[in-house]
Design an enzyme around this catalytic site. Structure first.
Site, PDB file in Angstrom:
ATOM      1  N   GLY A   1     -12.689  35.751 -37.748  1.00 34.04           N
ATOM      2  CA  GLY A   1     -12.834  34.354 -37.363  1.00 34.04           C
ATOM      3  C   GLY A   1     -13.908  33.660 -38.184  1.00 34.04           C
ATOM      4  N   SER A   2     -14.597  32.715 -37.557  1.00 34.36           N
ATOM      5  CA  SER A   2     -15.533  31.855 -38.294  1.00 34.36           C
ATOM      6  C   SER A   2     -16.789  32.577 -38.772  1.00 34.36           C
ATOM      7  CB  SER A   2     -15.929  30.653 -37.433  1.00 34.36           C
ATOM      8  OG  SER A   2     -14.841  29.759 -37.313  1.00 34.36           O
ATOM      9  N   SER A   3     -17.035  33.807 -38.336  1.00 35.60           N
ATOM     10  CA  SER A   3     -18.152  34.545 -38.921  1.00 35.60           C
ATOM     11  C   SER A   3     -17.921  34.750 -40.416  1.00 35.60           C
ATOM     12  CB  SER A   3     -18.358  35.889 -38.207  1.00 35.60           C
ATOM     13  OG  SER A   3     -17.228  36.725 -38.326  1.00 35.60           O
TER      14      SER A   3
END
Length: 486
Positions: free
Chosen positions: A222-224
């Site tokens: 995801g956005s990590s």
């Protein structure tokens, strides 16, 4: 008379050398063939029940062999506090006649069993003395208090992982995943009992007895993953922290009938245009996707591989490579830039990404073993800190550090905010590609931001959105405050 003595001496030396050579051939060259011979059951039983060396944490055995007088095997492998360490140690099964591949038992089997090249003379000595060859002792880098704290933090009904590393030298201080299990159940001497226990453990949802999810199960980050996309953006020279970017609520993906939105429940809708550092703090999707399509696949892939993507390694347990595969379209590249599509990451990989930024751009190789000692306690190996890669220059690392502080102080990582020191972090929420309505929830970062020491990563797989974001942020803060207290 002197000639007779000389001849006798020469013959004696020749006989001794011949005997030594024969024993060496048997012990070193032919031993594997002899031991694997199906007719040599006595040797097979002796080897399986031999005393393996202990695996220790802070000098205390978490795995050891104790004498057994209840079965045909001379020794029983015993695991202490197995729920805390099962994924790190793995298990040794006399029924299978081997160690599991997942943990230290398998990764350092030669040393623990006493069969490594460095223990050759111990084996030769044992032939003449009749003593039992003891395996080597493996001391882990794990801090037992941090490992216990990580275990206590993860709810028993969730699939979670917590990793703490010293980003200055790569030492792993805690690596805990749940579900966990009791390794003693697979070290039993009864084949029937072993099979029953294995079948029951295999049925437990989310439990993997033959690999450690922290290093062996890459999932959507995801956005990590925006830590990687942000690096590519900064290194391109086209973006700075205060660069103003369009921030539409959604974009149509080219060569596709899909749209990519910003998270509807976040703060991204407040601004249709915003500076890069604000967009990063709020984890807006659309500007990162558009930047990735403008930069091209090669730039994003180079940034990912600088952090360690697409590369397997041993620490000494095997670490599955996190994947940034070639994309087939701009639409796939856009999704990949925010940690979806075909991009995957292990929890350790995301920890490495944060650690490299905290260490001024230098990525240290993660290390799980402190020392390996022979039965006489002499050091057989003592891994030194190793630079894995210079990911970025110090100024770029400083910019990413500043952006990650913004995530905690004014963005999605506010639950990790500490009153004692600045925390730098990046959150991530990944759709899992199923219809369960659950997500992978991530946070990875380090502290203190002005003098980085430890990197912490927390991830939950298949969790509801609210629970995941609450657990990850709070637990990162708990682990950082515990380790920086020391």
């Amino acid at each position: 008379m002197n000639n007779a003595i000389r001849h006798t001496w020469v013959v004696s030396v020749a006989l001794f050398v011949s005997l030594f050579a024969a024993l060496s051939l048997i012990q070193v060259v032919f031993s594997d063939d002899l031991n694997s011979d199906s007719r040599n059951s006595r040797q097979t039983i002796a080897d399986a029940g031999a005393p393996r060396g202990p695996i220790t944490v802070d000098g205390t055995p978490i795995a050891e062999s104790v004498p057994s007088d209840t079965t045909q095997y001379d020794y029983q492998r015993v695991y202490n506090e197995p729920e805390l360490y099962s994924h790190l140690t793995g298990y040794f099964s006399v029924v299978q006649g081997r160690a599991s591949e997942a943990g230290i038992e398998g990764a350092l089997n030669e040393e623990i069993s006493g069969h490594s090249d460095s223990q050759f003379f111990d084996r030769i000595t044992a032939l003449f003395t009749g003593e039992t060859v003891m395996g080597a002792q493996v001391e882990l880098t794990i801090d037992p208090e941090l490992q216990r704290l990580a275990y206590d933090q993860i709810p028993n009904d969730q699939r979670g992982t917590i990793i703490v590393t010293d980003l200055r030298n790569g030492e792993i201080k805690a690596m805990m995943s749940k579900p966990s299990y009791d390794t003693n159940e697979l070290a039993v001497h009864s084949s029937t009992e072993y099979q029953e226990n294995m079948e029951r453990l295999d049925e437990q949802e989310g439990l993997h007895v033959n690999y450690n999810v922290a290093v062996g199960r890459p999932i959507f980050p995801g956005s990590s993953f925006k830590l990687i996309t942000a690096l590519a953006m900064l290194e391109s020279g086209d973006y700075e922290l205060d660069t103003e970017l369009d921030n539409p609520s959604s974009i149509d993906l080219p060569q596709s009938d899909r749209t990519l939105p910003n998270f509807a429940g976040g703060n991204c809708a407040q601004r249709s245009q915003a500076e890069l550092n604000w967009i990063f703090a709020q984890s807006c999707n659309t500007p990162f996707a558009e930047a990735a399509m403008e930069l091209g696949e090669e730039s994003i892939q180079e940034a990912a591989e600088a952090y360690g993507w697409n590369e397997a390694m041993r620490i000494p347990v095997y670490v599955q490579p996190s994947r940034f595969p070639e994309t087939t379209s701009d639409a796939e590249l856009a999704l990949s830039s925010i940690g979806q599509a075909s991009v995957t990451a292990t929890p350790l990989q995301m920890n490495m990404a944060a650690a490299a930024i905290g260490n001024g751009g230098t990525l240290m190789k993660p290390q799980l073993v402190d020392t390996v000692r022979g039965s006489d306690l002499q050091i057989l190996s003592n891994p030194e800190p190793e630079v894995l890669n210079d990911v970025m220059d110090e100024s770029t690392a400083g910019e990413l550090n500043e952006m990650m502080v913004g995530v905690v102080e004014e963005g999605t990582g506010w639950r990790a905010d500490s009153g004692r020191f600045q925390v730098a972090a990046k959150t991530g929420t990944a759709e899992r590609g199923d219809d369960t309505g659950t997500y992978n929830s991530w946070i990875t970062g380090f502290a203190p931001a002005d003098d980085p020491q430890y990197a912490v990563t927390v991830v939950y797989e298949g969790i509801d959105l609210g629970t995941g974001t609450d657990l990850t942020g709070r637990q990162m803060l708990t682990m950082l405050e515990a380790v920086i207290d020391e």
